[in-house]
Design a protein around this motif. Sequence first.
Motif, short mmCIF file in Angstrom:
data_model
loop_
_atom_site.label_atom_id
_atom_site.label_comp_id
_atom_site.label_asym_id
_atom_site.label_seq_id
_atom_site.Cartn_x
_atom_site.Cartn_y
_atom_site.Cartn_z
N ILE A 360 0.84 -1.21 0.00
CA ILE A 360 0.00 0.00 0.00
C ILE A 360 0.87 1.25 0.00
O ILE A 360 1.83 1.35 0.77
CB ILE A 360 -0.93 0.03 1.23
CG1 ILE A 360 -1.88 -1.18 1.22
CG2 ILE A 360 -1.75 1.32 1.24
CD1 ILE A 360 -2.79 -1.24 2.43
N ILE A 361 0.54 2.19 -0.88
CA ILE A 361 1.19 3.50 -0.87
C ILE A 361 0.12 4.57 -0.67
O ILE A 361 -1.06 4.35 -0.98
CB ILE A 361 2.00 3.77 -2.16
CG1 ILE A 361 1.09 3.71 -3.39
CG2 ILE A 361 3.16 2.80 -2.28
CD1 ILE A 361 1.80 4.09 -4.68
N TYR A 362 0.55 5.73 -0.17
CA TYR A 362 -0.40 6.79 0.16
C TYR A 362 -0.01 8.12 -0.49
O TYR A 362 1.17 8.42 -0.67
CB TYR A 362 -0.45 7.00 1.68
CG TYR A 362 -0.93 5.80 2.47
CD1 TYR A 362 -2.29 5.52 2.58
CD2 TYR A 362 -0.03 4.95 3.10
CE1 TYR A 362 -2.73 4.43 3.32
CE2 TYR A 362 -0.46 3.85 3.83
CZ TYR A 362 -1.82 3.60 3.93
OH TYR A 362 -2.25 2.51 4.65
N LYS A 363 -1.03 8.89 -0.79
CA LYS A 363 -0.85 10.28 -1.19
C LYS A 363 -1.93 11.12 -0.50
O LYS A 363 -2.99 10.61 -0.15
CB LYS A 363 -0.93 10.45 -2.71
CG LYS A 363 0.27 9.88 -3.46
CD LYS A 363 0.20 10.20 -4.94
CE LYS A 363 1.46 9.72 -5.65
NZ LYS A 363 1.62 8.26 -5.58
N ILE A 364 -1.62 12.39 -0.31
CA ILE A 364 -2.54 13.30 0.36
C ILE A 364 -2.77 14.53 -0.52
O ILE A 364 -1.82 15.09 -1.08
CB ILE A 364 -1.99 13.76 1.72
CG1 ILE A 364 -1.77 12.56 2.64
CG2 ILE A 364 -2.94 14.77 2.38
CD1 ILE A 364 -1.04 12.91 3.95
N LYS A 365 -4.04 14.91 -0.65
CA LYS A 365 -4.35 16.21 -1.22
C LYS A 365 -4.57 17.15 -0.04
O LYS A 365 -5.59 17.07 0.64
CB LYS A 365 -5.62 16.17 -2.08
CG LYS A 365 -5.86 17.49 -2.84
CD LYS A 365 -7.23 17.56 -3.47
CE LYS A 365 -8.29 18.00 -2.47
NZ LYS A 365 -8.07 19.39 -1.96
N PRO A 366 -3.58 18.01 0.25
CA PRO A 366 -3.72 18.88 1.43
C PRO A 366 -4.94 19.79 1.34
O PRO A 366 -5.47 20.05 0.24
CB PRO A 366 -2.41 19.70 1.41
CG PRO A 366 -1.46 18.87 0.62
CD PRO A 366 -2.29 18.19 -0.42
N VAL A 367 -5.36 20.27 2.47
CA VAL A 367 -6.54 21.13 2.53
C VAL A 367 -6.36 22.36 1.64
O VAL A 367 -5.29 22.97 1.60
CB VAL A 367 -6.82 21.55 4.00
CG1 VAL A 367 -5.64 22.31 4.60
CG2 VAL A 367 -8.10 22.35 4.11
N ASN A 368 -7.41 22.67 0.87
CA ASN A 368 -7.42 23.84 -0.02
C ASN A 368 -6.22 23.87 -0.97
O ASN A 368 -5.65 24.93 -1.23
CB ASN A 368 -7.45 25.14 0.80
CG ASN A 368 -8.70 25.27 1.63
OD1 ASN A 368 -9.79 24.85 1.22
ND2 ASN A 368 -8.57 25.82 2.83
N SER A 369 -5.85 22.70 -1.48
CA SER A 369 -4.71 22.63 -2.39
C SER A 369 -5.10 21.85 -3.65
O SER A 369 -6.04 21.05 -3.64
CB SER A 369 -3.52 21.93 -1.72
OG SER A 369 -3.08 22.65 -0.59
N LEU A 370 -4.36 22.08 -4.71
CA LEU A 370 -4.58 21.39 -5.97
C LEU A 370 -3.35 20.58 -6.36
O LEU A 370 -2.83 20.69 -7.47
CB LEU A 370 -4.95 22.39 -7.08
CG LEU A 370 -6.31 23.07 -6.91
CD1 LEU A 370 -6.54 24.08 -8.03
CD2 LEU A 370 -7.44 22.03 -6.89
N PHE A 371 -2.86 19.79 -5.43
CA PHE A 371 -1.76 18.89 -5.71
C PHE A 371 -1.84 17.70 -4.76
O PHE A 371 -2.46 17.75 -3.70
CB PHE A 371 -0.40 19.59 -5.59
CG PHE A 371 -0.09 20.16 -4.23
CD1 PHE A 371 0.52 19.38 -3.26
CD2 PHE A 371 -0.40 21.48 -3.93
CE1 PHE A 371 0.83 19.91 -2.00
CE2 PHE A 371 -0.10 22.02 -2.68
CZ PHE A 371 0.52 21.23 -1.72
N LEU A 372 -1.20 16.60 -5.19
CA LEU A 372 -1.07 15.41 -4.36
C LEU A 372 0.37 15.29 -3.92
O LEU A 372 1.29 15.64 -4.66
CB LEU A 372 -1.46 14.16 -5.15
CG LEU A 372 -2.82 14.15 -5.85
CD1 LEU A 372 -3.00 12.84 -6.62
CD2 LEU A 372 -3.94 14.34 -4.85
N ILE A 373 0.56 14.78 -2.73
CA ILE A 373 1.92 14.69 -2.20
C ILE A 373 2.08 13.38 -1.45
O ILE A 373 1.14 12.89 -0.80
CB ILE A 373 2.20 15.90 -1.28
CG1 ILE A 373 3.68 16.11 -1.06
CG2 ILE A 373 1.46 15.80 0.02
CD1 ILE A 373 4.02 17.48 -0.50
N GLY A 374 3.24 12.76 -1.58
CA GLY A 374 3.47 11.50 -0.89
C GLY A 374 4.89 11.02 -1.07
O GLY A 374 5.69 11.62 -1.79
#
Length: 389
Positions: A360-374
């Motif tokens: 399993i891998i994870y990514k997060i779309k931070p609050v009020n943001s238009l990008f994914l990060i992980g």
Amino acid sequence: MQLSIIILNYNVRYFLEQCIKSVQSAIEGIDAEIIVVDNNSQDDSAEMMKNLFPQVCYIANQENLGFPKGNNIGVKRATGKYICILNPDTVVAEDTFHKLLALFERKAKLGIVGCQLIDGRGGFLPESKRGIPTYWRSFMKVSGLYRLFPSSVLVNGYYASHLPADKNGPVEILVGAFMFMPRKLYLELGGFDERFFMYVEDTDLSYSSLKQGYENYYYADTTIIHYKGESTDKDLEYVKRFHRGTQIFYEKHFRKSYVFDVLMRLITFVFLFSKQKKKGDKVATVSHTIVVSENPKVRERIEKTLQRSLQRVESLHGLEEIIKEKKGINGDLVEIIFDGDYLTNKEIITFMHKNYRSEIIYKIKPVNSLFLIGSNDSNSKGSVIILEE
């Protein structure tokens, strides 16, 4: 002022944005300030800070002054009773600072306090708690022999094996990615020793705290994400700086050993090459992607960007049921994307840690943001995906 959070940034604009947003949620109800010191980043960190966080104190250095000096500059501007030295590639939970402030109210003579750190895949980072790096412990760590007996106090004293990862208790050394302490103590210790540039300065500060009679403490009751690979390239420069840092530390606190120095040089270079990916290694592919969000448009935007179909769920309980069945096949991965506008950081962190698995891998779309990060593990660089409009 109760608390000052010092964040030293260097070319990690998107990680910094996510970090600050998590800190802002975590200091609600606390008289706190955020101080960002930038070590001459060449990305658009400065523009991002101006546009998104104009109220945050931002100090732009004209050159890369290193980790110790950069943080010392930030602390000079701080006014809080307590300070937190925080890496920009971290995500804190909403109750992290509240819990630590309460801890200091309960316990006397506390020195530096750290918390439980996990990587971008949810795995526990052993450097969250460490022992004094004596020659023997350092040899066990750098040679990798500690892995043979991970629970042995004798063999794995470097990572404070006497204390389980989920238990609170005194430790000797804490990691610079997250160090919480009274500002008075930081000033009493003289801050980070600026003879270091990057690496080992956290060990030096922790050891100095012990020598002054304070109790350093590992607090497992709050967990944060430290992507780690984003701020730690295992290259030749890393080896040189780490080795130089250990030399300064031993010369300062112990009697110098030339035999140990030669041995460490050999082992650290072996360590460097062992971290490099071998050519031809199979790279696992994502076989299934799940988005956790109540907003269908978030799924549509991510699908458009990634150009593949995604599954959307609205509850973490439902997600747990799905991943019980959706396990990696033939080395493939299940990817989970969290919508930060829907879930709290604590919910995300708790889920990642509880459901840490190799497939399993994870990514997060931070609050009020238009990008994914992980980040897929604790060694590789983190990844950022900009979402299409």
